[in-house]
Design a protein around this motif. Structure first.
Motif, PDB file in Angstrom:
ATOM      1  N   SER A 192      -2.807  19.818 -16.196  1.00 14.16           N
ATOM      2  CA  SER A 192      -2.841  18.801 -17.468  1.00 14.16           C
ATOM      3  C   SER A 192      -1.951  17.352 -17.217  1.00 14.16           C
ATOM      4  N   LYS A 193      -0.644  17.906 -16.442  1.00 21.82           N
ATOM      5  CA  LYS A 193       0.291  16.656 -16.315  1.00 21.82           C
ATOM      6  C   LYS A 193      -0.070  16.853 -15.578  1.00 21.82           C
ATOM      7  N   PHE A 194      -0.752  16.528 -14.110  1.00 18.40           N
ATOM      8  CA  PHE A 194      -0.772  16.242 -13.062  1.00 18.40           C
ATOM      9  C   PHE A 194      -2.150  15.249 -13.152  1.00 18.40           C
ATOM     10  N   LEU A 195      -2.848  15.284 -14.432  1.00 22.88           N
ATOM     11  CA  LEU A 195      -3.840  14.123 -14.866  1.00 22.88           C
ATOM     12  C   LEU A 195      -3.062  13.046 -15.520  1.00 22.88           C
ATOM     13  N   GLN A 196      -1.676  12.708 -15.427  1.00 23.19           N
ATOM     14  CA  GLN A 196      -1.463  12.304 -16.667  1.00 23.19           C
ATOM     15  C   GLN A 196      -1.138  11.122 -15.811  1.00 23.19           C
ATOM     16  N   PRO A 197      -1.711   9.681 -16.385  1.00 18.46           N
ATOM     17  CA  PRO A 197      -0.920   8.551 -16.062  1.00 18.46           C
ATOM     18  C   PRO A 197       0.712   8.730 -15.307  1.00 18.46           C
ATOM     19  N   GLY A 198       1.296   8.141 -13.986  1.00 14.66           N
ATOM     20  CA  GLY A 198       2.097   8.057 -14.204  1.00 14.66           C
ATOM     21  C   GLY A 198       3.073   9.194 -13.245  1.00 14.66           C
ATOM     22  N   SER A 199       1.617  10.285 -12.979  1.00 10.34           N
ATOM     23  CA  SER A 199       2.043  10.972 -11.957  1.00 10.34           C
ATOM     24  C   SER A 199       1.699  11.187 -10.573  1.00 10.34           C
ATOM     25  N   ALA A 200       1.721  11.665  -9.847  1.00 12.78           N
ATOM     26  CA  ALA A 200       1.875  11.756  -8.044  1.00 12.78           C
ATOM     27  C   ALA A 200       0.987  11.504  -7.567  1.00 12.78           C
ATOM     28  N   ARG A 201      -0.642  11.960  -8.371  1.00 17.47           N
ATOM     29  CA  ARG A 201      -1.976  11.435  -8.239  1.00 17.47           C
ATOM     30  C   ARG A 201      -2.308  10.023  -7.632  1.00 17.47           C
ATOM     31  N   LYS A 202      -2.819  10.008  -6.880  1.00 18.14           N
ATOM     32  CA  LYS A 202      -2.960   9.084  -6.762  1.00 18.14           C
ATOM     33  C   LYS A 202      -4.072   8.338  -6.818  1.00 18.14           C
ATOM     34  N   PRO A 203      -4.631   7.044  -7.665  1.00 17.78           N
ATOM     35  CA  PRO A 203      -6.146   6.387  -7.120  1.00 17.78           C
ATOM     36  C   PRO A 203      -7.092   6.681  -6.193  1.00 17.78           C
ATOM     37  N   PRO A 204      -8.159   6.113  -6.542  1.00 17.80           N
ATOM     38  CA  PRO A 204      -9.168   6.237  -4.876  1.00 17.80           C
ATOM     39  C   PRO A 204      -9.022   5.080  -4.390  1.00 17.80           C
ATOM     40  N   PRO A 205      -8.950   5.509  -2.701  1.00 17.40           N
ATOM     41  CA  PRO A 205      -8.437   4.541  -1.868  1.00 17.40           C
ATOM     42  C   PRO A 205      -9.344   2.757  -2.446  1.00 17.40           C
ATOM     43  N   ASP A 206      -7.677   1.512  -1.896  1.00 16.83           N
ATOM     44  CA  ASP A 206      -8.561   0.457  -2.005  1.00 16.83           C
ATOM     45  C   ASP A 206      -8.515   0.050  -0.826  1.00 16.83           C
ATOM     46  N   GLU A 207      -8.845  -1.805  -0.244  1.00 13.79           N
ATOM     47  CA  GLU A 207      -8.580  -1.687   0.543  1.00 13.79           C
ATOM     48  C   GLU A 207      -7.039  -2.154   1.171  1.00 13.79           C
ATOM     49  N   ALA A 208      -6.131  -2.792  -0.087  1.00 13.00           N
ATOM     50  CA  ALA A 208      -5.062  -2.812   0.677  1.00 13.00           C
ATOM     51  C   ALA A 208      -4.170  -1.410   1.872  1.00 13.00           C
ATOM     52  N   TYR A 209      -5.122  -0.290   0.479  1.00  5.79           N
ATOM     53  CA  TYR A 209      -3.992   1.550   1.691  1.00  5.79           C
ATOM     54  C   TYR A 209      -5.188   1.315   3.138  1.00  5.79           C
ATOM     55  N   VAL A 210      -6.619   0.438   3.127  1.00  2.48           N
ATOM     56  CA  VAL A 210      -6.709   1.387   4.550  1.00  2.48           C
ATOM     57  C   VAL A 210      -6.650  -0.038   5.324  1.00  2.48           C
ATOM     58  N   LYS A 211      -5.895  -0.915   4.974  1.00  2.00           N
ATOM     59  CA  LYS A 211      -5.565  -1.444   5.525  1.00  2.00           C
ATOM     60  C   LYS A 211      -4.382  -1.463   6.105  1.00  2.00           C
ATOM     61  N   THR A 212      -3.190  -0.497   5.327  1.00  5.77           N
ATOM     62  CA  THR A 212      -1.406  -0.144   5.690  1.00  5.77           C
ATOM     63  C   THR A 212      -2.563   1.131   6.822  1.00  5.77           C
ATOM     64  N   VAL A 213      -2.941   2.148   6.625  1.00  3.44           N
ATOM     65  CA  VAL A 213      -3.125   3.041   7.269  1.00  3.44           C
ATOM     66  C   VAL A 213      -3.849   2.882   8.792  1.00  3.44           C
ATOM     67  N   LYS A 214      -4.683   1.727   9.339  1.00  3.68           N
ATOM     68  CA  LYS A 214      -4.858   0.979   9.962  1.00  3.68           C
ATOM     69  C   LYS A 214      -3.918   0.721  11.062  1.00  3.68           C
ATOM     70  N   GLU A 215      -2.934  -0.481  10.161  1.00  2.00           N
ATOM     71  CA  GLU A 215      -1.891  -1.305  10.915  1.00  2.00           C
ATOM     72  C   GLU A 215      -0.923  -0.030  11.236  1.00  2.00           C
ATOM     73  N   VAL A 216      -0.567   1.169  10.425  1.00  2.00           N
ATOM     74  CA  VAL A 216       0.799   2.304  10.479  1.00  2.00           C
ATOM     75  C   VAL A 216       0.049   2.759  12.371  1.00  2.00           C
ATOM     76  N   LEU A 217      -1.670   2.870  11.604  1.00  2.00           N
ATOM     77  CA  LEU A 217      -2.339   4.205  13.057  1.00  2.00           C
ATOM     78  C   LEU A 217      -2.868   3.679  13.865  1.00  2.00           C
ATOM     79  N   SER A 218      -2.601   2.781  14.474  1.00  2.00           N
ATOM     80  CA  SER A 218      -3.084   1.796  14.959  1.00  2.00           C
ATOM     81  C   SER A 218      -3.739   1.456  16.297  1.00  2.00           C
ATOM     82  N   HIS A 219      -3.174   3.104  17.133  1.00  2.00           N
ATOM     83  CA  HIS A 219      -3.812   3.556  18.254  1.00  2.00           C
ATOM     84  C   HIS A 219      -4.748   4.374  17.682  1.00  2.00           C
ATOM     85  N   LEU A 220      -5.251   4.611  16.734  1.00  2.00           N
ATOM     86  CA  LEU A 220      -6.212   4.808  16.238  1.00  2.00           C
ATOM     87  C   LEU A 220      -7.628   3.876  16.099  1.00  2.00           C
ATOM     88  N   PHE A 221      -7.410   3.472  15.550  1.00  2.00           N
ATOM     89  CA  PHE A 221      -8.667   2.083  15.368  1.00  2.00           C
ATOM     90  C   PHE A 221      -8.216   1.137  16.594  1.00  2.00           C
TER      91      PHE A 221
END
Length: 221
Positions: A192-221
């Motif tokens: 219940s605590k983990f499901l509350q706003p402000g926890s470490a649980r992350k939201p669904p991926p957005d374009e910014a997240y995908v862009k960051t992953v592709k930049e950091v792991l550029s060797h895979l893309f």
């Protein structure tokens, strides 16, 4: 190395989210180091922190653990979320691997937006025909998927079912056992605590997240 549990990953779900879920369920506090630049990944690489040159990377108990299955198994074993014997562990592994396959389908879809509708149709069909019936049957006579206590298989199912509902709000309408399971799981204090706003649980991926992953792991893309 810090005695605290430290997670090295992106500021998003990916392969680390199930690890966050399991640590939260076990009541383990952790810190996160978010990868935002290629240089951070290269430093971890040069420092020898990543056995197979990949993240997730988790610092715990003086170790630098990689490979998400190994990390999850270690956490589950340490915090009594892995059954009472080898037979239960085998069942837990089967359920968990199935759930991981389902979540992988959802994760991959974020990186192929050009095929969004096709991917969503595949995810929905496979969820309804291959995965959810298995969990519905597994919960027919018990509050838990395996044995008479909470295990990592239950935590992963809750995570996966919530992810599905984000995409298909009514997908559980014909799976009453899973619906009841969800409510009982969400009522557990740590979850219940983990499901509350402000926890470490992350939201669904957005374009910014995908862009960051592709930049950091550029060797895979």
């Amino acid at each position: 190395m810090s005695e605290k549990v430290v997670l090295h990953y992106f500021n998003g779900r990916g392969k680390m989210e199930s690890i966050r879920w399991l640590l939260a369920t076990a009541g383990v506090e952790f810190e996160e180091v978010f990868l935002t630049k290629r240089e951070q990944y290269e430093k971890l690489l040069n420092d020898g922190a990543m056995m197979f040159q990949q993240v997730p990377l988790v610092e715990i108990d003086g170790m630098q653990l990689v490979q998400s299955k190994a990390i999850l198994n270690y956490i589950a074993g340490k915090y009594n979320l892995y059954g009472k014997d080898l037979k239960e562990r085998a069942l837990i592994d089967m359920y968990s691997e199935g759930t991981s396959d389902l979540m992988d389908l959802i994760m991959i879809a974020s990186f192929t937006p050009e095929n969004k509708q096709k991917n969503l149709s595949i995810i929905e069909q496979k969820a309804k025909e291959r995965f959810l019936p298995v969990y519905e049957k597994g919960l027919a006579n018990s509050h838990f998927l395996v044995g008479n206590q909470l295990s990592r298989a239950d935590v992963h199912l809750l995570e996966a079912s919530l992810m599905l509902q984000e995409l298909f709000p009514t997908i559980l309408s014909t799976f009453p056992k899973i619906q009841a399971f969800q409510e009982k799981m969400k009522a557990l204090p740590r979850i219940s605590k983990f499901l509350q706003p402000g926890s470490a649980r992350k939201p669904p991926p957005d374009e910014a997240y995908v862009k960051t992953v592709k930049e950091v792991l550029s060797h895979l893309f």
